[in-house]
Motif scaffolding. Structure first.
Motif, PDB file in Angstrom:
ATOM      1  N   ARG A   1       0.829  -1.207   0.000  1.00 12.43           N
ATOM      2  CA  ARG A   1       0.000   0.000   0.000  1.00 12.43           C
ATOM      3  C   ARG A   1       0.865   1.258   0.000  1.00 12.43           C
ATOM      4  O   ARG A   1       0.559   2.238  -0.693  1.00 12.43           O
ATOM      5  CB  ARG A   1      -0.943  -0.012   1.210  1.00 12.43           C
ATOM      6  N   LEU A   2       1.949   1.244   0.777  1.00  7.77           N
ATOM      7  CA  LEU A   2       2.850   2.398   0.807  1.00  7.77           C
ATOM      8  C   LEU A   2       3.501   2.623  -0.557  1.00  7.77           C
ATOM      9  O   LEU A   2       3.596   3.753  -1.031  1.00  7.77           O
ATOM     10  CB  LEU A   2       3.917   2.209   1.883  1.00  7.77           C
ATOM     11  N   LYS A   3       3.921   1.535  -1.181  1.00  6.32           N
ATOM     12  CA  LYS A   3       4.562   1.642  -2.490  1.00  6.32           C
ATOM     13  C   LYS A   3       3.562   2.138  -3.535  1.00  6.32           C
ATOM     14  O   LYS A   3       3.904   2.956  -4.393  1.00  6.32           O
ATOM     15  CB  LYS A   3       5.149   0.297  -2.899  1.00  6.32           C
ATOM     16  N   ALA A   4       2.326   1.676  -3.453  1.00  2.00           N
ATOM     17  CA  ALA A   4       1.289   2.136  -4.376  1.00  2.00           C
ATOM     18  C   ALA A   4       1.018   3.629  -4.175  1.00  2.00           C
ATOM     19  O   ALA A   4       0.845   4.381  -5.146  1.00  2.00           O
ATOM     20  CB  ALA A   4       0.010   1.332  -4.179  1.00  2.00           C
ATOM     21  N   SER A   5       1.027   4.062  -2.924  1.00  2.00           N
ATOM     22  CA  SER A   5       0.833   5.477  -2.620  1.00  2.00           C
ATOM     23  C   SER A   5       1.983   6.314  -3.173  1.00  2.00           C
ATOM     24  O   SER A   5       1.770   7.398  -3.725  1.00  2.00           O
ATOM     25  CB  SER A   5       0.705   5.670  -1.111  1.00  2.00           C
ATOM     26  N   LEU A   6       3.200   5.796  -3.033  1.00  2.00           N
ATOM     27  CA  LEU A   6       4.372   6.485  -3.579  1.00  2.00           C
ATOM     28  C   LEU A   6       4.266   6.571  -5.097  1.00  2.00           C
ATOM     29  O   LEU A   6       4.518   7.628  -5.685  1.00  2.00           O
ATOM     30  CB  LEU A   6       5.657   5.760  -3.167  1.00  2.00           C
ATOM     31  N   TRP A   7       3.882   5.475  -5.738  1.00  2.00           N
ATOM     32  CA  TRP A   7       3.724   5.453  -7.198  1.00  2.00           C
ATOM     33  C   TRP A   7       2.707   6.504  -7.627  1.00  2.00           C
ATOM     34  O   TRP A   7       2.938   7.261  -8.561  1.00  2.00           O
ATOM     35  CB  TRP A   7       3.295   4.059  -7.658  1.00  2.00           C
ATOM     36  N   PHE A   8       1.569   6.572  -6.910  1.00  2.00           N
ATOM     37  CA  PHE A   8       0.529   7.542  -7.232  1.00  2.00           C
ATOM     38  C   PHE A   8       1.058   8.973  -7.098  1.00  2.00           C
ATOM     39  O   PHE A   8       0.844   9.814  -7.974  1.00  2.00           O
ATOM     40  CB  PHE A   8      -0.680   7.334  -6.318  1.00  2.00           C
TER      41      PHE A   8
ATOM     42  N   GLY B   1       3.525   9.752  -9.779  1.00  2.00           N
ATOM     43  CA  GLY B   1       2.776   9.912 -11.028  1.00  2.00           C
ATOM     44  C   GLY B   1       2.154  11.291 -11.145  1.00  2.00           C
ATOM     45  O   GLY B   1       2.188  11.914 -12.214  1.00  2.00           O
ATOM     46  N   LYS B   2       1.587  11.793 -10.050  1.00  2.00           N
ATOM     47  CA  LYS B   2       0.992  13.135 -10.069  1.00  2.00           C
ATOM     48  C   LYS B   2       2.054  14.203 -10.325  1.00  2.00           C
ATOM     49  O   LYS B   2       1.839  15.128 -11.111  1.00  2.00           O
ATOM     50  CB  LYS B   2       0.280  13.409  -8.738  1.00  2.00           C
ATOM     51  N   ILE B   3       3.196  14.072  -9.663  1.00  2.00           N
ATOM     52  CA  ILE B   3       4.273  15.052  -9.852  1.00  2.00           C
ATOM     53  C   ILE B   3       4.769  15.018 -11.298  1.00  2.00           C
ATOM     54  O   ILE B   3       4.956  16.063 -11.930  1.00  2.00           O
ATOM     55  CB  ILE B   3       5.429  14.797  -8.859  1.00  2.00           C
ATOM     56  N   VAL B   4       4.976  13.816 -11.826  1.00  2.00           N
ATOM     57  CA  VAL B   4       5.439  13.674 -13.213  1.00  2.00           C
ATOM     58  C   VAL B   4       4.407  14.257 -14.172  1.00  2.00           C
ATOM     59  O   VAL B   4       4.763  14.974 -15.117  1.00  2.00           O
ATOM     60  CB  VAL B   4       5.764  12.198 -13.539  1.00  2.00           C
ATOM     61  N   ASP B   5       3.129  13.988 -13.928  1.00  2.00           N
ATOM     62  CA  ASP B   5       2.076  14.538 -14.792  1.00  2.00           C
ATOM     63  C   ASP B   5       2.099  16.064 -14.797  1.00  2.00           C
ATOM     64  O   ASP B   5       1.989  16.695 -15.846  1.00  2.00           O
ATOM     65  CB  ASP B   5       0.691  14.047 -14.345  1.00  2.00           C
ATOM     66  N   GLU B   6       2.243  16.666 -13.620  1.00  2.00           N
ATOM     67  CA  GLU B   6       2.295  18.125 -13.526  1.00  2.00           C
ATOM     68  C   GLU B   6       3.497  18.684 -14.272  1.00  2.00           C
ATOM     69  O   GLU B   6       3.392  19.681 -14.992  1.00  2.00           O
ATOM     70  CB  GLU B   6       2.339  18.555 -12.058  1.00  2.00           C
ATOM     71  N   GLU B   7       4.651  18.059 -14.082  1.00  2.00           N
ATOM     72  CA  GLU B   7       5.869  18.546 -14.734  1.00  2.00           C
ATOM     73  C   GLU B   7       5.834  18.341 -16.249  1.00  2.00           C
ATOM     74  O   GLU B   7       6.272  19.207 -16.999  1.00  2.00           O
ATOM     75  CB  GLU B   7       7.108  17.885 -14.135  1.00  2.00           C
ATOM     76  N   THR B   8       5.322  17.194 -16.696  1.00  2.00           N
ATOM     77  CA  THR B   8       5.265  16.967 -18.146  1.00  2.00           C
ATOM     78  C   THR B   8       4.275  17.919 -18.803  1.00  2.00           C
ATOM     79  O   THR B   8       4.510  18.386 -19.921  1.00  2.00           O
ATOM     80  CB  THR B   8       4.913  15.497 -18.486  1.00  2.00           C
ATOM     81  N   ALA B   9       3.187  18.246 -18.103  1.00  2.00           N
ATOM     82  CA  ALA B   9       2.237  19.229 -18.637  1.00  2.00           C
ATOM     83  C   ALA B   9       2.896  20.601 -18.723  1.00  2.00           C
ATOM     84  O   ALA B   9       2.734  21.313 -19.718  1.00  2.00           O
ATOM     85  CB  ALA B   9       0.985  19.280 -17.770  1.00  2.00           C
TER      86      ALA B   9
ATOM     87  N   PHE C   1       8.584   4.871 -17.031  1.00  2.00           N
ATOM     88  CA  PHE C   1       9.398   5.913 -16.405  1.00  2.00           C
ATOM     89  C   PHE C   1       8.914   6.153 -14.976  1.00  2.00           C
ATOM     90  O   PHE C   1       9.717   6.225 -14.043  1.00  2.00           O
ATOM     91  CB  PHE C   1       9.327   7.211 -17.223  1.00  2.00           C
ATOM     92  N   ILE C   2       7.598   6.276 -14.815  1.00  2.00           N
ATOM     93  CA  ILE C   2       7.041   6.493 -13.481  1.00  2.00           C
ATOM     94  C   ILE C   2       7.358   5.306 -12.575  1.00  2.00           C
ATOM     95  O   ILE C   2       7.713   5.474 -11.410  1.00  2.00           O
ATOM     96  CB  ILE C   2       5.523   6.760 -13.562  1.00  2.00           C
ATOM     97  N   GLY C   3       7.273   4.100 -13.123  1.00  2.00           N
ATOM     98  CA  GLY C   3       7.616   2.907 -12.352  1.00  2.00           C
ATOM     99  C   GLY C   3       9.068   2.906 -11.929  1.00  2.00           C
ATOM    100  O   GLY C   3       9.394   2.567 -10.780  1.00  2.00           O
ATOM    101  N   ALA C   4       9.959   3.297 -12.831  1.00  2.00           N
ATOM    102  CA  ALA C   4      11.388   3.346 -12.516  1.00  2.00           C
ATOM    103  C   ALA C   4      11.673   4.405 -11.453  1.00  2.00           C
ATOM    104  O   ALA C   4      12.471   4.178 -10.531  1.00  2.00           O
ATOM    105  CB  ALA C   4      12.201   3.625 -13.778  1.00  2.00           C
ATOM    106  N   MET C   5      11.020   5.564 -11.569  1.00  2.00           N
ATOM    107  CA  MET C   5      11.188   6.614 -10.559  1.00  2.00           C
ATOM    108  C   MET C   5      10.703   6.122  -9.195  1.00  2.00           C
ATOM    109  O   MET C   5      11.343   6.378  -8.171  1.00  2.00           O
ATOM    110  CB  MET C   5      10.392   7.874 -10.951  1.00  2.00           C
ATOM    111  N   THR C   6       9.603   5.397  -9.190  1.00  2.00           N
ATOM    112  CA  THR C   6       9.056   4.858  -7.947  1.00  2.00           C
ATOM    113  C   THR C   6      10.027   3.870  -7.312  1.00  2.00           C
ATOM    114  O   THR C   6      10.286   3.927  -6.102  1.00  2.00           O
ATOM    115  CB  THR C   6       7.690   4.181  -8.202  1.00  2.00           C
TER     116      THR C   6
END
Length: 119
Positions: free
Chosen positions: A10-17, A20-28, A38-43
């Motif tokens: 659950r903690l890892k899933a929360s980190l992934w989420f 993912g939000k940070i990456v989405d904001e930055e890519t936008a 990429f998000i998986g590798a960053m996680t």
């Protein structure tokens, strides 16, 4: 699956989420895209760093004969990163100052209440 394993998942899933939000904001912001890989590798990279830091913090507190991690242990983590150490010192100093202000305000309220009973 044990409770500890379920918690870790659950903690890892929360980190992934969160990543993912940070990456989405930055890519936008940069008008680009990032793959789920990429998000998986960053996680995975962030998770490994978290595990390493947690182990170091436990080792530092154990070395000092304590069972609780303190701010001194956290500051030891920053010893090789001057910029991070400065940010952490500023944060700790602000927190200490706020506690002192709160302590002073509580003491003033207590003195006022005691004076009020004595009349």
């Amino acid at each position: 699956m044990s409770q500890d394993e379920a918690l870790m998942e659950r903690l890892k899933a929360s980190l992934w989420f969160s990543i993912g939000k940070i990456v989405d904001e930055e890519t936008a912001r940069l008008n680009t895209t990032a793959t789920p890989q990429f998000i998986g590798a960053m996680t995975e990279m962030a998770w490994a760093q978290i595990e390493n830091v947690a182990q170091d913090l436990e080792s530092f507190s154990r070395h000092a004969g304590r069972t609780t991690v303190t701010t001194d242990d956290v500051m030891l983590i920053t010893r090789r990163n001057e910029a991070l150490g400065e940010i952490m010192r500023d944060f700790v100093d602000r927190e200490k100052a706020e506690k002192e202000v709160d302590k002073g305000a509580k003491a003033k309220v207590k003195r006022t209440a005691v004076k009020g009973r004595g009349k």
